[in-house]
Design a protein around this motif. Structure first.
Motif, PDB file in Angstrom:
ATOM      1  N   SER A   7       0.847  -1.192   0.000  1.00  0.00           N
ATOM      2  CA  SER A   7       0.000   0.000   0.000  1.00  0.00           C
ATOM      3  C   SER A   7       0.881   1.240   0.000  1.00  0.00           C
ATOM      4  CB  SER A   7      -0.922   0.016   1.226  1.00  0.00           C
ATOM      5  OG  SER A   7      -0.162   0.212   2.410  1.00  0.00           O
ATOM      6  N   ALA A   8       0.267   2.357  -0.339  1.00  0.00           N
ATOM      7  CA  ALA A   8       1.001   3.623  -0.327  1.00  0.00           C
ATOM      8  C   ALA A   8       1.381   4.009   1.099  1.00  0.00           C
ATOM      9  CB  ALA A   8       0.151   4.719  -0.972  1.00  0.00           C
ATOM     10  N   ARG A   9       0.518   3.715   2.075  1.00  0.00           N
ATOM     11  CA  ARG A   9       0.820   4.055   3.466  1.00  0.00           C
ATOM     12  C   ARG A   9       2.066   3.314   3.953  1.00  0.00           C
ATOM     13  NH1 ARG A   9       0.033   1.589   8.044  1.00  0.00           N
ATOM     14  NH2 ARG A   9      -1.285  -0.006   7.060  1.00  0.00           N
ATOM     15  N   ILE A  10       2.149   2.029   3.654  1.00  0.00           N
ATOM     16  CA  ILE A  10       3.326   1.260   4.076  1.00  0.00           C
ATOM     17  C   ILE A  10       4.573   1.763   3.344  1.00  0.00           C
ATOM     18  CG2 ILE A  10       4.364  -1.042   4.016  1.00  0.00           C
ATOM     19  CD1 ILE A  10       1.599  -2.181   4.537  1.00  0.00           C
ATOM     20  N   TRP A  11       4.408   2.119   2.063  1.00  0.00           N
ATOM     21  CA  TRP A  11       5.543   2.699   1.335  1.00  0.00           C
ATOM     22  C   TRP A  11       6.044   3.955   2.040  1.00  0.00           C
ATOM     23  CZ3 TRP A  11       5.761   7.585  -0.915  1.00  0.00           C
ATOM     24  CH2 TRP A  11       6.893   7.849  -1.693  1.00  0.00           C
TER      25      TRP A  11
END
Length: 266
Positions: A7-11
């Motif tokens: 996900s973008a959040r984890i990135w």
């Protein structure tokens, strides 16, 4: 194949604090669940789409074909060199090998080169005939080596009375002739197929914004909201980590979905 960050959040959480985050890449990670939109989300999206795309059945065959082409290139380069060295070794004193021993080695090596050249030439003529500068130089080198090998071998055979040279010289002459024909056909008939495709590719990329808009509009409202939520969560993480100023984070949140890459560098 799955991406490194789901996900973008984890990135955003795992992004190095020493590197400036690219908002286009952030949004691409948010779009990874939608391959059609991801592929059109700028260069970052296209790169991630290529990584995430499932491996096609023909990919293994193309990989095997690449290995075979590499082995063919090695064979067609090394074989004439070995054959040439077997003939030149005695005159220059690198090693002592009578023409009766060096002639078969040279004949077999140049025969291998001739067969590989013929196979490549046939494949090249049957397909798109792309220009292959490396193969042109290999063909020229093979023709030159073949001519020198014939000259040296003939002199050695005459001086030593080796009558069988007439037979062993045939594959050498054939390899030199085929290489000369291959190089000539490459120069005369090759097409700039790979280069000609570049303007069309650039033109398609230039129209990518509209296509991305269509892909985003085709998403179900819930899916579009999930992408926005992931994108905004990633922006919040970067803001909390001090990697994005509050003003930049707010501007990115207000940006329409699919347009974050336009904010990079501002």
């Amino acid at each position: 194949m799955s991406l490194r960050h789901p996900s973008a959040r984890i990135w955003a959480e795992q992004h190095s604090a020493s590197d400036t985050p690219r908002l286009g890449l952030l949004e691409a990670y948010a779009l990874q669940g939608h391959p059609g939109a991801l592929a059109l989300a700028g260069d970052d999206g296209a790169s991630l789409a290529a990584i995430a795309a499932p491996r096609r059945p023909g990919a293994a065959a193309r990989g095997l074909g690449g290995w075979m082409a590499g082995l063919a290139l090695v064979a067609v380069v090394l074989a004439p060199l070995i054959g040439m060295a077997s003939l030149l070794g005695d005159p220059v004193g690198i090693w002592r090998m009578p023409i009766a021993e060096s002639a078969p080695i040279a004949g077999v090596c140049f025969a291998i080169g001739a067969i590989v050249q013929l196979a490549v030439l046939g494949t090249w003529l049957a397909r798109a005939r792309p220009r292959m500068p490396l193969w042109i130089w290999v063909a020229i080198a093979t023709a030159v080596l073949g001519a020198i090998a014939l000259w040296f071998g003939t002199g050695l055979a005459q001086s030593s009375g080796f009558a069988a040279w007439a037979s062993w010289s045939i594959p050498i002459a054939a390899a030199a002739l085929i290489a000369a024909v291959t190089g000539t056909l490459q120069l005369l008939l090759s097409r700039g197929g790979a280069m000609a495709a570049i303007p069309a590719l650039q033109s398609d990329r230039g129209q990518g914004t509209g296509s991305l808009r269509d892909e985003l509009a085709a998403m179900a409202p819930g899916e579009r909201q999930a992408v926005l939520a992931d994108r905004n969560a990633a922006l919040a993480v970067l803001e909390e980590r001090g990697m994005l100023s509050p003003e930049s984070a707010e501007r990115a949140r207000r940006a329409p979905l699919g347009s974050l890459r336009e904010l990079d560098g501002r």
